[in-house]
Enzyme design. Structure first.
Site, PDB file in Angstrom:
ATOM      1  N   ARG A 196      31.124  40.956  64.543  1.00 30.30           N
ATOM      2  CA  ARG A 196      30.541  39.651  64.180  1.00 30.30           C
ATOM      3  C   ARG A 196      29.262  39.787  63.360  1.00 30.30           C
ATOM      4  NH1 ARG A 196      32.314  38.492  69.580  1.00 30.30           N
ATOM      5  NH2 ARG A 196      34.137  37.125  69.525  1.00 30.30           N
ATOM      6  N   GLU A 254      27.562  37.629  32.691  1.00 36.40           N
ATOM      7  CA  GLU A 254      26.775  36.960  33.726  1.00 36.40           C
ATOM      8  C   GLU A 254      25.322  36.764  33.281  1.00 36.40           C
ATOM      9  OE1 GLU A 254      27.883  35.565  36.301  1.00 36.40           O
ATOM     10  OE2 GLU A 254      29.771  36.518  36.863  1.00 36.40           O
ATOM     11  N   GLU A 281      26.138  26.978  48.847  1.00 34.84           N
ATOM     12  CA  GLU A 281      26.836  26.294  47.762  1.00 34.84           C
ATOM     13  C   GLU A 281      27.250  24.869  48.111  1.00 34.84           C
ATOM     14  OE1 GLU A 281      29.265  28.558  44.509  1.00 34.84           O
ATOM     15  OE2 GLU A 281      30.704  27.740  45.936  1.00 34.84           O
ATOM     16  N   HIS A 322      38.353  32.703  36.509  1.00 32.80           N
ATOM     17  CA  HIS A 322      39.192  33.082  37.652  1.00 32.80           C
ATOM     18  C   HIS A 322      40.665  32.818  37.366  1.00 32.80           C
ATOM     19  CE1 HIS A 322      35.577  32.705  40.622  1.00 32.80           C
ATOM     20  NE2 HIS A 322      35.594  33.851  39.976  1.00 32.80           N
ATOM     21  N   HIS A 348      35.959  41.106  35.151  1.00 34.17           N
ATOM     22  CA  HIS A 348      35.460  39.783  35.543  1.00 34.17           C
ATOM     23  C   HIS A 348      34.495  39.221  34.507  1.00 34.17           C
ATOM     24  CE1 HIS A 348      34.034  36.457  37.933  1.00 34.17           C
ATOM     25  NE2 HIS A 348      32.804  36.916  37.893  1.00 34.17           N
TER      26      HIS A 348
END
Length: 363
Positions: free
Chosen positions: A121, A185, A237, A252, A265
């Site tokens: 976790r 980017e 977001e 994408h 990418h």
């Protein structure tokens, strides 16, 4: 060494930017309030260049480290590889104070971060990005994910690292194609947040492509500052952070339609930004001169400006599998000026398809 703070309350962390930082990353991992068990995740390309040095560095410290190597490329960002890392973590007896350290590009960081977020976790995570794209984008902000055969990054978590160490010297060994892909980017930040930064890029094309260290430090620093500011205001977001996806909706879809094999990418993002700018122009958000400036900068950096081997129908269907699609409506990040963007879910199908055709996508 430059230092940028990502302000997220108890999840805050520092981004360190400098030269020859592998040693600093190792010291941080063993001297902080972590256990001495470290799982280092990298890929074959990085291991072939830096593997021996990494072993020497970590062997100097009283740590129990395991080095796990994955194949390079987007297809490695899978649940299958995540399971392999879980097995390694269990066999290495990692505990909740252990560290998973990603040394590599965005694929390594996303995969290792996803495993760190979900193993026990959540265990400590450190990013050491070695590609320009990872240094300015994917290593900062806490997005981790693996891909599904039906879409990219559909299985993931928001999980912040404890620190990011950006070693600019790793860019010396970066293949030219990967350097240019990272610039996709970088250009994005000028469009969404800083007109002066966009102008700086236009004036420093030669220095960037020649890998001038001081120029690279400057563009990495400014890119990280912009992303840190956005993430600090919107970690998960829910609003503002969506602007970081400028060009990514189309990107994408292109990656998915070409099986993640034809375009890196950042290359897909470059094409996607032009597509998004054309949609913006057709809606009257931005004038043609600014779209041309964006296209020329991308072209002068030697990146793709048009897409090949894609069909309108396939790309259009893929757009609706984007994570930003809500209630069947795509949330487009649209350009209004350099430094100013707007999010809209009211873009007609006709305009989308016209823009797709203008970036080379066929009927």
């Amino acid at each position: 060494m430059e230092k940028i703070k990502v302000e997220l309350g108890e999840n805050s962390y520092d981004i360190f930017i400098g030269e020859n930082l592998f040693e600093d990353a190792a010291k941080f991992a063993v001297s902080s309030n972590f256990s001495k068990k470290i799982l280092i995740v990298t890929d074959e390309n990085i291991f072939n260049i830096y593997g021996e040095n990494l072993r020497k560095i970590f062997s100097k410290y009283e740590s129990n480290f395991e080095l796990e190597i994955i194949p390079p490329g987007e297809t490695s960002k899978s649940l299958e590889n995540a399971e392999k890392l879980y097995t390694c973590a269990i066999e290495s007896q990692l505990d909740r104070k252990s560290v998973i350290m990603a040394i590599g590009g965005g694929v390594v960081g996303d995969l290792a971060g996803f495993v760190a977020a979900t193993f026990l976790r959540g265990v400590n995570f450190i990013q050491v990005p070695t590609t320009l794209l990872a240094q300015v984008d994917s290593s900062v902000g806490g997005k981790t994910a693996v891909n599904h055969k039906l879409g990219k990054n559909l299985i993931g978590a928001f999980y912040q690292p404890k620190a990011v160490f950006i070693d600019v010297t790793t860019l010396k060994s970066l293949p030219e194609r990967e350097l240019k892909a990272g610039l996709g980017e970088v250009v994005k930040y000028g469009v969404i947040s800083d007109a002066n930064f966009f102008s700086y890029l236009e004036k420093n094309i030669e220095g960037i492509l020649n890998r001038n260290v001081e120029v690279l430090k400057q563009i990495i620093k400014r890119s990280c500052e912009i992303k840190a500011e956005v993430v600090s205001k919107d970690e998960k977001e829910s609003g503002l952070r969506k602007i970081l996806n400028f060009g990514h909706t189309i990107a994408h879809a292109i990656e998915e339609e070409t099986g993640y094999k034809k375009y890196c990418h950042g290359e897909a993002v470059a094409i996607g930004m032009i597509g998004a700018a054309l949609i913006s122009q057709k809606l009257g958000y931005v004038d043609a001169e600014k779209v041309t400036r964006l296209k020329n900068l991308i072209k002068n950096f030697g990146m793709y400006t048009h897409c090949e081997d894609c069909r309108i129908d396939g790309i259009y269907r893929a757009l609706f599998r984007d994570k930003k699609t809500i209630g069947g409506k795509i949330n487009w990040v649209l350009m209004k000026d350099f430094g100013i963007v707007e999010i809209s879910d009211k873009v007609p199908e006709k305009i989308i398809k016209e823009a797709l055709q203008e970036i080379g996508i066929m009927d």
